[in-house]
Design an enzyme around this catalytic site. Structure first.
Site, short mmCIF file in Angstrom:
data_model
loop_
_atom_site.label_atom_id
_atom_site.label_comp_id
_atom_site.label_asym_id
_atom_site.label_seq_id
_atom_site.Cartn_x
_atom_site.Cartn_y
_atom_site.Cartn_z
N GLY A 106 148.01 73.44 87.70
CA GLY A 106 147.17 72.74 86.75
C GLY A 106 145.81 72.44 87.34
CG ASP A 135 147.74 73.31 80.16
OD1 ASP A 135 148.17 72.16 80.00
OD2 ASP A 135 148.36 74.19 80.81
CG HIS A 183 155.16 75.58 79.15
ND1 HIS A 183 154.16 75.09 79.96
CD2 HIS A 183 155.70 76.64 79.82
CE1 HIS A 183 154.09 75.82 81.07
NE2 HIS A 183 155.03 76.76 81.00
CG HIS A 197 149.91 77.28 78.01
ND1 HIS A 197 151.16 77.81 77.88
CD2 HIS A 197 150.08 76.02 78.47
CE1 HIS A 197 152.05 76.91 78.26
NE2 HIS A 197 151.41 75.81 78.62
CG HIS A 207 147.74 68.46 90.02
ND1 HIS A 207 148.89 67.74 89.79
CD2 HIS A 207 147.83 69.55 89.22
CE1 HIS A 207 149.64 68.38 88.89
NE2 HIS A 207 149.02 69.48 88.53
CG HIS A 231 149.01 67.86 80.86
ND1 HIS A 231 150.37 67.70 80.64
CD2 HIS A 231 148.72 69.13 80.49
CE1 HIS A 231 150.87 68.84 80.17
NE2 HIS A 231 149.89 69.71 80.06
CG PHE A 232 143.64 62.74 79.27
CD1 PHE A 232 143.23 63.98 79.72
CD2 PHE A 232 142.97 62.19 78.19
CE1 PHE A 232 142.18 64.67 79.12
CE2 PHE A 232 141.90 62.85 77.58
CZ PHE A 232 141.51 64.10 78.05
NE ARG A 233 148.10 65.46 85.57
CZ ARG A 233 148.94 66.47 85.45
NH1 ARG A 233 150.07 66.32 84.77
NH2 ARG A 233 148.67 67.65 85.97
CG ASN A 253 153.22 76.63 86.39
OD1 ASN A 253 152.86 77.50 87.17
ND2 ASN A 253 153.94 75.59 86.77
#
Length: 449
Positions: free
Chosen positions: A332, A313, A181, A239, A317, A65-67, A286
């Site tokens: 995360g 994963d 997921h 995951h 943040h 997740h590179f946001r 998660n």
């Protein structure tokens, strides 16, 4: 323009279950030759003496997740892809739960456009499924997109696919690889309300794996697998976090023939619930990090090939966000820079061979997603390569963390192995903690009929 030529000499080459001493000749973007000994035939050849370091294929991380777009205060494709190549990850597959979500073809292509201008690692993206975007899913070109991501629990925005009829229709209709997921929302909600009534917002973090419980994971994973078996869909479960779930997967056929596969992430192999007291919400993920027994069962399934892939994963943040009380601290954490060093540390501890690390982080993601000409050290393949010094210790600290969020769950950890060189498509992009030519990345393509 004459292609650049690089000769890597005296390396311990790790590929296809073997380690051998040899040389690699890179011409342009590709591996031209792999041999016991190669001589430089002109002064134009740039020679790198590996001096006995280990040469690995670049790792392929199938879940990050590179946001970007929308959450760039946490990370960007530019910042996190640089951290990835510093950690020996040369290709990544990024998830659709950005803002806006990647649930239309237009939004998907916007992300590809951003990556084409800013990414230092090769890139692809998952297309996101919802309860009402089947028409868009059917437009996705399987040769140019990694696959479809479905949140069967713990989604953001409207990405929870909880309509059973819709879910079955998606499974029946698409030929895309479906990654999921798996956590059962009803079970989590019931558990959460119990602990919220008892503690209020400041629930002790040690209860996280009881809220997002083994039962929640197993119930959801087993349902997804039954649906895949019923419909014939190609299913990849992201995951795994519990020992119980590992019993759902098989090692009886080769990976290329499997219809149902599984992934485990670095944090579930490294941490256990005993680490919550020290690490707190920094290791809130998660699915949750669970017991030592769960961790050991995950290792067993990884080593006996019921689990096929190791990923990160990676989900950064800000430290401010993670410092909140339980109910407000997001799940995360950042991992791409430290994933390969962590697994090599497990090699030093006798837990896993280097050959197995390469299989699970390089070869198998390429096989599973049918990535074209990557994941191996082979003549004619893209020269995505990583040189590793197994005996060059370093300690993770604020000064050497490259994530935009500026922290790592591994802070204070000393790794014995160091990535010294990373090559992407034949370009030396990272050498001895310095970035060189970071614009060599390409969009991944997929060899699918």
């Amino acid at each position: 323009m004459k292609p650049k030529i690089i000769l890597i000499k005296n390396a311990h080459i790790v590929n296809d279950g073997a380690i051998f001493n040899g040389d690699i000749l890179i011409e342009g973007e590709y591996i031209k030759e792999v041999s016991d000994s190669i001589s430089a035939k002109s002064s134009d050849v740039h020679v790198i003496d590996a001096e006995g370091k280990y040469l690995l294929p670049g790792a392929i991380d199938d879940q990050v997740h590179f946001r970007e777009p929308g959450l760039t205060q946490k990370a960007t494709i530019e910042s996190e892809s640089k951290a990835a190549i510093a950690g020996g990850i040369t290709s990544f597959i990024e998830m659709p739960n950005t803002y806006p979500q990647t649930t239309t073809i237009d939004k998907l292509e916007e992300k590809f456009d951003i990556a084409s201008k800013t990414s230092s690692a090769n890139y692809s993206f998952m297309f996101g499924g919802t309860n009402d975007n089947l028409e868009e899913i059917l437009k996705v070109d399987a040769h140019n997109v990694a696959g479809l991501k479905l949140f069967l629990g713990s989604s953001t925005g409207n990405m929870l696919v909880d309509d059973t009829a819709v879910l079955e229709k998606i499974f029946k209709s698409t030929k895309l690889l479906i990654s999921v997921h798996c956590e059962d929302e009803a079970t989590i909600k019931k558990n959460f309300e119990e602990y919220l009534d008892k503690f209020g917002d400041d629930i002790p973090i040690k209860y996280h794996p009881l809220i997002r419980s083994q039962e929640a994971c197993y119930l959801s994973s087993s349902k997804a697998i039954k649906l895949a078996e019923k419909t014939g869909a190609r299913l990849h479960v992201f995951h795994l976090s519990t020992g119980k779930e590992t019993k759902l997967f098989s090692n009886k056929i080769p990976l290329k023939d499997k219809k149902i596969t599984a992934e485990v992430c670095i944090h579930h192999l490294w941490f256990s619930d005993k680490d919550y007291d020290k690490k707190g919400t920094l290791i809130k993920w998660n699915p949750a990090v669970k017991t030592e027994e769960d961790r050991e069962k995950l290792w067993e399934a990884l080593l006996d090939d019921r689990i096929d892939v190791i990923a990160t994963d990676h989900a950064p943040h800000t430290l401010e966000e993670k410092s909140n009380v339980y109910t407000k601290a997001p799940s995360g954490g950042p991992l791409v820079q430290h994933a390969l060093p962590a697994m090599l540390e497990m090699h030093h501890k006798g837990k896993i061979s280097i050959e197995k690390i390469v299989e699970k982080m390089c070869h198998n993601p390429a096989i599973l997603f049918q990535v074209e000409k990557r994941g191996y050290i082979k003549e004619g393949y893209f020269a995505d390569l990583v040189l590793v010094d197994l005996n060059n210790p370093w300690t993770v600290n604020k000064d050497n963390i490259l994530y935009k969020c500026g922290w790592s769950p591994f802070e204070g950890t000393t790794f014995r192995s160091r990535i010294t060189h990373t090559f992407v498509n034949g370009s030396l992009v990272y050498q001895n903690s310095k970035f060189i030519d970071v614009k060599a990345a390409k969009r991944l393509t997929f060899n699918r009929s």
